[in-house]
Design a protein around this motif. Structure first.
Motif: not given
Lengths: 349, 349
Positions: B60-63
């Motif tokens: 997941i983007e940002g994670v």
């Protein structure tokens, strides 16, 4: 819609990823001999005697579901149904699933327990083993990614590509109800925003609301067809609306189709809701989506085997490819079928 | 980091979901006889002679990734590696993958083409067939869900649970580099925010940056072990840091472990980066994560077969469960191993 503000809240942070998976999946039992190793290693291991069928779907909050009227238990159940429906569309038996979940910190553990209760119910009723998945945080909202795995004998697998000219086009159940259920829920959500004390009476709409919130994948139809000794020449599940799915069958099988408007099965509740919302019920059946019924073609010789079965309706027949795909209206006009199915990339969706 | 503002932009809306999948996957070839049906029906169909191995991961983007320094082609490649690594950790051969993707409208088609170029490269090098997936819009950012499918003979599958007391603990490659690469990239990102014209010289860090941006799943180690006729008693891949993975092996196998600090393989670049960042290199190896090396146990009898192999390092041995899991430091102090592995649910991550 009626969120209980006093619910218990255990933060996900406390458990961590491994603790969370262990907690959520501890009550799932392995039922199939073909499942050799489920959750708890780097990967799951299974062993199918026949061919393996595999399908995967993403469900995203704000795109595919709205938690303001979708109870989490129903969401878990529906997420499994959406995937199993694709396995049944191959005329296969579903055996295993994996469930991956991304959630933001706004969800407490109790919310995920509700979601997994729905997944567990679906796994129990449809006799599938939960064998893996992944659980992580997201920066916003909830996302569910499910992979469903099934098994079928090679000669029984139904692809989209096997339909022949003159085959009959058959659909299970009735169409358009899930979409009309969504319209009712959307309307009540708007009413609720204006007046949170308003208790909506959804009882006249119970069938269509249930079709939206708790669809059932048609395992029973796959079993019925076996019992009737009917092997469809092609099959697909109806997730994006009848016209879109017919066009998939036509394209893959290189055939045309005549679909008869008067034959399209509609529940009386759908017809009355369409009148109330001033929408054409045929349009809804053609483009509504989320029905999760099975659409298939059979040889004309098989007609006697399915004739009169209350779960199955012959709605048309396939033609030569050159004739194209058409809707034959009640007024006997031929209209070219176009896919008005749902496109998640469209603006303002 | 250096985004080209003049790149071509084709909106996803124009293509729609089916057009998009067709466009992105048109150049993928089916290489394995076991793949009966790939993309293009309700589900994929395959047929394995041996047992089927299946694993799935969400990114997941940002994670899990930051697109400000992760080129999309590398992201596609890495997303496949993360999953294949789990298949290899079972001592299996990877055969098929599915790729599901959710993207917001801020991504043009050209960005997804880059991502799929990385997926295609990984599929080619690691000899796996892309057989399905799902593509949809997201309300924010990008999300990738991959399922990897492999095959192994039942007697060759390595679970986490087979380690025995006195087995040797072996690791492939070296540790901590991916984490230190991330530290360098994070630092350069901060510099870039202050002065966008600054061109960072990453050449001294090329090894550790590449380990972060383009990890390689250790297919070669699985092949090497077969060649050496070594069947590990237990195996796991190192995604969350050495200590977390050792504890998984200990828990599943009901054994303890002595890990020797002086034996932990570290690349010189990692040691110098640790000095520069003033971090203890052992801590990084134990807790850094994203190394995607294989950690396994072998019977002492097998030691001669692996001795001197530059890809393999014996870093400890298993003990009775009652002895617990410990790090034996250079100063010969025993410290209890604790899992400091990454927890995506922790605040401020």
């Amino acid at each position: 819609m009626l969120e209980d503000k006093n619910q218990e809240r255990t933060s996900l942070e406390k458990l961590g990823e491994f603790g969370l998976i262990e907690h959520l999946t501890k009550n799932f039992e392995i039922k199939h001999k073909s499942t050799i190793k489920g959750i708890g290693d780097d990967a799951a291991v299974f062993d199918h005697t026949d061919k393996t069928i595999l399908t995967t779907d993403l469900l995203i909050e704000g795109v595919h579901f709205d938690l303001s009227y979708m109870p989490l238990k129903h969401l878990g159940y529906k997420a499994v149904m959406v995937n199993l429906s694709d396995v049944y569309a191959m005329n296969a038996t579903a055996k295993q699933i994996t469930v991956s979940l991304a959630v933001s910190n706004r969800f407490p553990l109790e919310a995920l327990e509700e979601l997994y209760a729905g997944i567990a119910l679906a796994a129990k009723i449809f006799n599938v083993d939960l064998i893996g998945g992944d659980t992580t945080s997201s920066t916003s909202g909830m996302l569910i990614s499910i992979t469903a795995i099934g098994e079928a004998k090679e000669e029984e697998i139904t692809y989209r590509s096997g339909a022949k000219a003159n085959d009959l086009l058959v659909v299970s159940g009735d169409l358009g109800a899930a979409y009309m259920g969504l319209q009712v829920l959307d309307r009540e959500k708007e009413v609720f925003k204006v007046n949170p004390n308003n208790q909506p009476d959804l009882s006249p709409y119970s069938y269509i609301v249930e079709r939206q919130l708790k669809p059932e994948a048609r395992k029973d139809i796959v079993e019925l067809l076996k019992k009737l000794e009917v092997l469809p020449s092609a099959m697909i599940d109806i997730s994006d609306g009848l016209s879109s799915e017919i066009l998939h069958l036509c394209k893959s099988s290189k055939v045309g189709c005549n679909l008869f408007e008067e034959k399209i099965p509609l529940d009386p509740t759908v017809i009355s809701a369409c009148e109330e919302f001033n929408i054409d019920s045929t349009t809804i059946a053609l483009s509504g989506g989320e029905d999760y019924e099975l659409l298939f073609t059979i040889a004309q010789n098989d007609f006697d085997k399915i004739k009169g079965n209350p779960s199955l309706t012959v709605i048309g027949h396939m033609t030569d490819e050159s004739e194209g795909a058409h809707l034959v209206t009640r007024g006997n006009t031929k209209i070219e079928l176009t896919a008005q199915g749902w496109n998640s990339f469209k603006s303002n969706d």
